[in-house]
Write an enzyme that holds these catalytic residues in place. Structure first.
Site, PDB file in Angstrom:
ATOM      1  N   SER A   1     -12.617  -3.446   0.346  1.00  0.00           N
ATOM      2  CA  SER A   1     -12.919  -2.820   1.647  1.00  0.00           C
ATOM      3  C   SER A   1     -14.426  -2.644   1.778  1.00  0.00           C
ATOM      4  CB  SER A   1     -12.292  -1.428   1.733  1.00  0.00           C
ATOM      5  OG  SER A   1     -10.949  -1.495   1.405  1.00  0.00           O
TER       6      SER A   1
ATOM      7  N   ARG B   1       0.882  -1.179   0.000  1.00  0.00           N
ATOM      8  CA  ARG B   1       0.000   0.000   0.000  1.00  0.00           C
ATOM      9  C   ARG B   1       0.911   1.217   0.000  1.00  0.00           C
ATOM     10  NH1 ARG B   1      -2.172   3.205   4.093  1.00  0.00           N
ATOM     11  NH2 ARG B   1      -4.246   4.059   3.696  1.00  0.00           N
TER      12      ARG B   1
ATOM     13  N   LYS C   1      -5.130   6.055   8.302  1.00  0.00           N
ATOM     14  CA  LYS C   1      -6.036   6.445   7.215  1.00  0.00           C
ATOM     15  C   LYS C   1      -6.946   7.561   7.727  1.00  0.00           C
ATOM     16  CE  LYS C   1      -9.375   4.409   3.998  1.00  0.00           C
ATOM     17  NZ  LYS C   1      -8.901   5.010   2.756  1.00  0.00           N
TER      18      LYS C   1
HETATM   19  C1  LIG Z   1      -7.097  -5.706   3.977  1.00  0.00           C
HETATM   20  C2  LIG Z   1      -7.461  -4.290   3.714  1.00  0.00           C
HETATM   21  N1  LIG Z   1      -8.661  -3.859   4.077  1.00  0.00           N
HETATM   22  C3  LIG Z   1      -9.009  -2.585   3.853  1.00  0.00           C
HETATM   23  C4  LIG Z   1      -8.125  -1.731   3.229  1.00  0.00           C
HETATM   24  C5  LIG Z   1      -8.508  -0.312   2.906  1.00  0.00           C
HETATM   25  O1  LIG Z   1      -8.497  -0.164   1.506  1.00  0.00           O
HETATM   26  P1  LIG Z   1      -9.104   1.162   0.802  1.00  0.00           P
HETATM   27  O2  LIG Z   1     -10.502   1.314   1.253  1.00  0.00           O
HETATM   28  O3  LIG Z   1      -8.827   1.056  -0.634  1.00  0.00           O
HETATM   29  O4  LIG Z   1      -8.265   2.313   1.409  1.00  0.00           O
HETATM   30  P2  LIG Z   1      -6.745   2.553   1.119  1.00  0.00           P
HETATM   31  O5  LIG Z   1      -5.974   1.416   1.650  1.00  0.00           O
HETATM   32  O6  LIG Z   1      -6.592   2.666  -0.371  1.00  0.00           O
HETATM   33  O7  LIG Z   1      -6.452   3.826   1.820  1.00  0.00           O
HETATM   34  C6  LIG Z   1      -6.887  -2.218   2.851  1.00  0.00           C
HETATM   35  N2  LIG Z   1      -5.981  -1.456   2.244  1.00  0.00           N
HETATM   36  N3  LIG Z   1      -6.573  -3.506   3.104  1.00  0.00           N
HETATM   37  C1  LIG Z   2      -6.010   1.120   5.293  1.00  0.00           C
HETATM   38  C2  LIG Z   2      -7.079   1.152   6.301  1.00  0.00           C
HETATM   39  N1  LIG Z   2      -8.354   0.903   5.962  1.00  0.00           N
HETATM   40  C3  LIG Z   2      -9.190   0.948   6.989  1.00  0.00           C
HETATM   41  S1  LIG Z   2      -8.380   1.344   8.390  1.00  0.00           S
HETATM   42  C4  LIG Z   2      -6.912   1.423   7.609  1.00  0.00           C
HETATM   43  C5  LIG Z   2      -5.642   1.765   8.265  1.00  0.00           C
HETATM   44  C6  LIG Z   2      -5.045   0.628   9.030  1.00  0.00           C
HETATM   45  O1  LIG Z   2      -3.829   1.005   9.538  1.00  0.00           O
HETATM   46  P1  LIG Z   2      -3.396   0.722  11.029  1.00  0.00           P
HETATM   47  O2  LIG Z   2      -3.211  -0.733  11.154  1.00  0.00           O
HETATM   48  O3  LIG Z   2      -2.113   1.473  11.202  1.00  0.00           O
HETATM   49  O4  LIG Z   2      -4.459   1.271  11.924  1.00  0.00           O
END
Ligand SMILES: Cc1ncc(COP(=O)(O)OP(=O)(O)O)c(N)n1
Ligand SMILES: Cc1ncsc1CCOP(=O)(O)O
Length: 345
Positions: free
Chosen positions: A239, A170, A268
């Site tokens: 997601s 990511r 996020k």
């Molecule tokens: C395993 C997993 N779950 C949720 C997310 C969040 O993805 P997304 O909604 O596309 O948000 P961003 O990661 O793009 O900010 C994820 N990355 N992985």
């Molecule tokens: C990418 C993402 N999507 C929902 S929460 C999140 C952030 C997760 O990061 P962390 O494990 O540091 O809370």
């Protein structure tokens, strides 16, 4: 078949020529729009014709000349016809059941349908997604790794060393070329450890580096379009925060959903928190395996695992692994906490 010409057939009696023609042509024949005749039909046809031809005793005594042969041939024929029809019936039932929701359970009873219909499944080249791989999902973050002076590659190596079961790149700020190079290196590392590697958002990068799949969000490319581009053998995660999104992900051919943020997170921005109860609600409705994400760390991972829902397969973690000095140590510690919680539930 070119050898089914009269001049190419051996010098044998007419009825036996008929048998040879039947065998040679029958193996590729079709009945209407139905299935290809299986070899059993050819064998049955062969023995039936031999038994008829044998009445005059003109086959040198090597095939029994009996009414019984004909009857058992017909029985075999009927049996194989029954199996073919039953198989079609079951496949058709599965196809038409794709969108059925059975109770509120998480079982997703027909989630192998996509694979059944896939031509790759028939050739055995379909890579099967193992929901158990979601157990400890390491999601990288370029900002965090830069902060600690690590390359993406070193971060991924360390997470795998510590026991991550799946990895997602990511990389929100990376330039495409730099990202692709790093992704290719990570594909090699993950392949050699048997750990699937997914790319966040970037289907183009996933295709170019031959990653195992992608993870897409609600504002990214829809999962069904990603599926069309990636094909049936790749893993697609979506997601989801709501039941409707989880339902859509299932219909779109996703393999799993990521549900969160479960806890508040700084990774996020502007991401509403669902809490443990929100996670439970989505898990109960989802027909796909679920991985929890958002603010999960060594201190609260147990409360997620203790939900004990059959389709909640693990936790996805960013900062608790990568915003730390030693990624391998943090991953190892979290893995052992998850394993203990799992063995108790
Ligand atoms: C395993 C997993 N779950 C949720 C997310 C969040 O993805 P997304 O909604 O596309 O948000 P961003 O990661 O793009 O900010 C994820 N990355 N992985
Ligand atoms: C990418 C993402 N999507 C929902 S929460 C999140 C952030 C997760 O990061 P962390 O494990 O540091 O809370």
């Amino acid at each position: 078949m070119p050898i089914v010409g009269g001049s190419c057939l051996p010098r044998i009696r007419f009825r036996r020529r008929l048998v040879v023609v039947f065998v040679l042509t029958g193996q590729d024949a079709c009945f209407g729009a139905g299935p290809t005749i299986p070899p059993a039909y050819v064998v049955v046809g062969f023995s039936a014709l031999m038994s008829i031809g044998g009445r005059r005793g003109d086959y040198g005594g090597s095939v029994p000349n009996s009414f019984g042969t004909l009857i058992s041939s017909l029985a075999l024929y009927a049996g194989s016809l029954f199996i073919t029809v039953a198989k079609q019936f079951v496949e058709s039932a599965l196809y038409h059941s794709k969108d059925l929701v059975i109770g509120n359970g998480p079982q997703g009873p027909f989630d192998h349908l996509f694979e059944l219909k896939s031509p790759l499944y028939k050739t055995g080249s379909l890579q099967k997604f193992n929901p158990g791989d979601l157990f400890l999902y390491a999601v990288t973050d370029s900002g965090m790794n830069k902060k600690w002076g690590r390359s993406i590659k070193d971060a991924v190596k360390a997470a795998i060393e510590g026991g991550a079961t799946i990895v997602q790149l990511r990389e929100k700020d990376a330039e495409t070329r730099e990202f692709l190079e790093a992704a290719k290196a990570c594909v090699e590392i993950c392949k050699s450890s048997g750990v699937p590697l997914l790319i966040n958002d970037r289907i183009d990068v996933a295709l170019a580096c031959n990653a195992d799949g992608v993870h897409v969000g609600q504002s990214d490319m829809p999962a069904w379009e990603a599926r069309e581009l990636l094909g049936p053998g790749k893993i697609i995660g979506v997601s989801c925060k709501t039941l409707a999104q989880a339902e859509q992900a299932w219909k779109d051919g996703a393999n799993y959903i990521g549900c969160g943020g479960v806890f508040p997170t700084r990774t996020k921005a502007a991401n509403p928190t669902l809490g443990i109860e929100g996670l439970r609600t989505v898990c109960l409705a989802s027909k796909l395996p679920v991985v929890a994400i958002g603010g999960i760390n060594a201190g609260n991972a147990v409360s997620v695992m203790e939900l004990g829902l059959p389709n909640l397969k693990g936790v996805a973690v960013v900062s608790a692994l990568f915003d730390r000095e030693c990624v391998a140590t943090e991953t190892r510690n979290l893995r052992s906490i998850l394993e203990n919680a799992h063995s108790r539930s």
